[in-house]
Design an enzyme around this catalytic site. Structure first.
Site, PDB file in Angstrom:
ATOM      1  N   LYS A  50     -33.554  -7.159   7.987  1.00  0.00           N
ATOM      2  CA  LYS A  50     -33.356  -6.129   6.986  1.00  0.00           C
ATOM      3  C   LYS A  50     -32.265  -6.501   5.979  1.00  0.00           C
ATOM      4  O   LYS A  50     -32.148  -5.888   4.924  1.00  0.00           O
ATOM      5  CB  LYS A  50     -32.918  -4.826   7.677  1.00  0.00           C
ATOM      6  CG  LYS A  50     -33.807  -4.356   8.781  1.00  0.00           C
ATOM      7  CD  LYS A  50     -33.145  -3.192   9.536  1.00  0.00           C
ATOM      8  CE  LYS A  50     -33.765  -3.089  10.913  1.00  0.00           C
ATOM      9  NZ  LYS A  50     -32.891  -2.320  11.814  1.00  0.00           N
ATOM     10  N   GLU A 106     -32.623 -14.556   1.130  1.00  0.00           N
ATOM     11  CA  GLU A 106     -31.800 -14.178   2.288  1.00  0.00           C
ATOM     12  C   GLU A 106     -30.475 -13.566   1.839  1.00  0.00           C
ATOM     13  O   GLU A 106     -29.998 -13.851   0.728  1.00  0.00           O
ATOM     14  CB  GLU A 106     -31.476 -15.441   3.106  1.00  0.00           C
ATOM     15  CG  GLU A 106     -32.373 -15.646   4.301  1.00  0.00           C
ATOM     16  CD  GLU A 106     -32.077 -14.650   5.414  1.00  0.00           C
ATOM     17  OE1 GLU A 106     -31.718 -13.494   5.139  1.00  0.00           O
ATOM     18  OE2 GLU A 106     -32.211 -15.037   6.581  1.00  0.00           O
ATOM     19  N   ASP A 110     -26.153 -18.550   8.067  1.00  0.00           N
ATOM     20  CA  ASP A 110     -25.024 -18.751   8.972  1.00  0.00           C
ATOM     21  C   ASP A 110     -25.296 -20.059   9.732  1.00  0.00           C
ATOM     22  O   ASP A 110     -25.088 -21.145   9.210  1.00  0.00           O
ATOM     23  CB  ASP A 110     -24.960 -17.510   9.876  1.00  0.00           C
ATOM     24  CG  ASP A 110     -23.687 -17.422  10.683  1.00  0.00           C
ATOM     25  OD1 ASP A 110     -22.781 -18.226  10.452  1.00  0.00           O
ATOM     26  OD2 ASP A 110     -23.594 -16.550  11.562  1.00  0.00           O
ATOM     27  N   PHE A 159     -16.351 -12.643   9.367  1.00  0.00           N
ATOM     28  CA  PHE A 159     -17.319 -11.575   9.611  1.00  0.00           C
ATOM     29  C   PHE A 159     -17.395 -10.715   8.351  1.00  0.00           C
ATOM     30  O   PHE A 159     -16.443 -10.027   7.995  1.00  0.00           O
ATOM     31  CB  PHE A 159     -16.869 -10.765  10.822  1.00  0.00           C
ATOM     32  CG  PHE A 159     -17.802  -9.645  11.199  1.00  0.00           C
ATOM     33  CD1 PHE A 159     -19.068  -9.511  10.631  1.00  0.00           C
ATOM     34  CD2 PHE A 159     -17.420  -8.705  12.140  1.00  0.00           C
ATOM     35  CE1 PHE A 159     -19.921  -8.483  10.972  1.00  0.00           C
ATOM     36  CE2 PHE A 159     -18.260  -7.664  12.493  1.00  0.00           C
ATOM     37  CZ  PHE A 159     -19.509  -7.553  11.908  1.00  0.00           C
ATOM     38  N   ASP A 166     -24.671  -5.913   8.089  1.00  0.00           N
ATOM     39  CA  ASP A 166     -24.357  -4.748   8.920  1.00  0.00           C
ATOM     40  C   ASP A 166     -23.268  -4.997   9.949  1.00  0.00           C
ATOM     41  O   ASP A 166     -22.937  -6.137  10.282  1.00  0.00           O
ATOM     42  CB  ASP A 166     -25.628  -4.322   9.680  1.00  0.00           C
ATOM     43  CG  ASP A 166     -26.009  -5.334  10.760  1.00  0.00           C
ATOM     44  OD1 ASP A 166     -26.174  -6.534  10.442  1.00  0.00           O
ATOM     45  OD2 ASP A 166     -26.122  -4.942  11.939  1.00  0.00           O
TER      46      ASP A 166
HETATM   47  C1  PRP Z   1     -28.945 -12.148   9.730  1.00  0.00           C
HETATM   48  C2  PRP Z   1     -29.188 -12.573   8.293  1.00  0.00           C
HETATM   49  C3  PRP Z   1     -29.993 -13.827   8.437  1.00  0.00           C
HETATM   50  C4  PRP Z   1     -29.536 -14.394   9.757  1.00  0.00           C
HETATM   51  C5  PRP Z   1     -28.609 -15.538   9.492  1.00  0.00           C
HETATM   52  O1  PRP Z   1     -30.036 -11.422  10.168  1.00  0.00           O
HETATM   53  O2  PRP Z   1     -29.867 -11.595   7.550  1.00  0.00           O
HETATM   54  O3  PRP Z   1     -31.386 -13.575   8.482  1.00  0.00           O
HETATM   55  O4  PRP Z   1     -28.824 -13.371  10.440  1.00  0.00           O
HETATM   56  O5  PRP Z   1     -28.152 -16.068  10.695  1.00  0.00           O
HETATM   57  P1  PRP Z   1     -28.454 -17.564  11.129  1.00  0.00           P
HETATM   58  O6  PRP Z   1     -28.271 -18.437   9.900  1.00  0.00           O
HETATM   59  O7  PRP Z   1     -27.387 -17.838  12.163  1.00  0.00           O
HETATM   60  O8  PRP Z   1     -29.820 -17.633  11.686  1.00  0.00           O
HETATM   61  P2  PRP Z   1     -30.037 -10.584  11.524  1.00  0.00           P
HETATM   62  O9  PRP Z   1     -30.809 -11.329  12.573  1.00  0.00           O
HETATM   63  O10 PRP Z   1     -28.641 -10.169  11.872  1.00  0.00           O
HETATM   64  O11 PRP Z   1     -30.936  -9.339  11.129  1.00  0.00           O
HETATM   65  P3  PRP Z   1     -30.750  -8.352   9.894  1.00  0.00           P
HETATM   66  O12 PRP Z   1     -31.238  -9.073   8.663  1.00  0.00           O
HETATM   67  O13 PRP Z   1     -31.644  -7.199  10.261  1.00  0.00           O
HETATM   68  O14 PRP Z   1     -29.296  -7.973   9.797  1.00  0.00           O
END
Ligand code: PRP
Length: 190
Positions: A50, A106, A110, A159, A166
């Site tokens: 999301k 995106e 991360d 963070f 979120d």
């Molecule tokens: C977050 C963000 C990316 C992902 C990045 O999504 O939106 O999609 O983490 O992290 P990474 O590079 O370590 O894979 P999350 O899974 O927290 O879901 P969200 O988008 O619903 O917050």
């Protein structure tokens, strides 16, 4: 001026800064795709829900390219090691991506694990090209071999919250990106 959320330690990027940078990057993306021979002359813009939503909307509303919008939900299993990390598709594409030119949008890259998984999935599904736009890039945390083609801002491994990002599924709606005051999280009550 809107009151800052109590979990904010420091605002990194205001709404105005994000919007202005998004406009700049959007122009580069329009230029890049303008001479591509795309199906229906249309780009397929893919948001990973999301977190992408505010940035995705901002980008799309600024972009003059003809586009279709698609969304996926991919679980990313935070806090696990790469060996244990196997992202799962919770909401799949609703369209055939064969021979399509896809731009993934995106909020943040991360470790890159989620994105790498989706990137490979799209190419395996027959996409003609896959490019990546992210609002925030945290290169120091990267584990997977993947990088953004366009990144609005590069940040330190902190963070961050707001503008889609979120804490416990909340405060995605803050109209800025801020460093979270993690000292407050231990006793935090909504
Ligand atoms: C977050 C963000 C990316 C992902 C990045 O999504 O939106 O999609 O983490 O992290 P990474 O590079 O370590 O894979 P999350 O899974 O927290 O879901 P969200 O988008 O619903 O917050």
């Amino acid at each position: 001026m809107q009151k800052l959320h109590p979990l904010v330690k420091k605002v990194l990027f205001t709404k105005e800064e994000i919007e202005s940078k998004t406009k700049e990057v959007t122009k580069e993306i329009e230029k890049y795709y303008s001479d591509k021979n795309m199906i229906d002359n249309s780009l397929l813009v893919l948001g990973l829900l999301k977190g992408c939503l505010p940035f995705f909307t901002n980008f799309c509303m600024n972009c003059d390219l003809t586009m279709e919008m698609e969304f996926m939900v991919v679980s990313s299993y935070k806090g696990t090691t790469m060996a244990e990390t196997e992202p799962k598709i919770l909401l799949d594409l609703q369209t055939d991506v064969r021979d399509r030119d896809i731009l993934i949008v995106e909020d943040i890259i991360d470790t890159g694990a989620t994105l790498k998984y989706v990137y490979d999935y799209l190419l395996d599904s027959g996409a003609r090209s896959v490019k990546i736009l992210t609002m925030l890039d945290k290169p120091s945390r990267r584990i997977a071999d993947i990088q953004a083609d366009w990144a609005c801002f590069t940040i330190e491994p902190e963070f961050v919250i707001g503008y889609g990002l979120d804490y416990q599924e909340k405060i995605r709606n803050l109209p800025y990106v801020a460093i979270c005051d993690t000292d407050k999280l231990k006793d935090w009550k909504w």
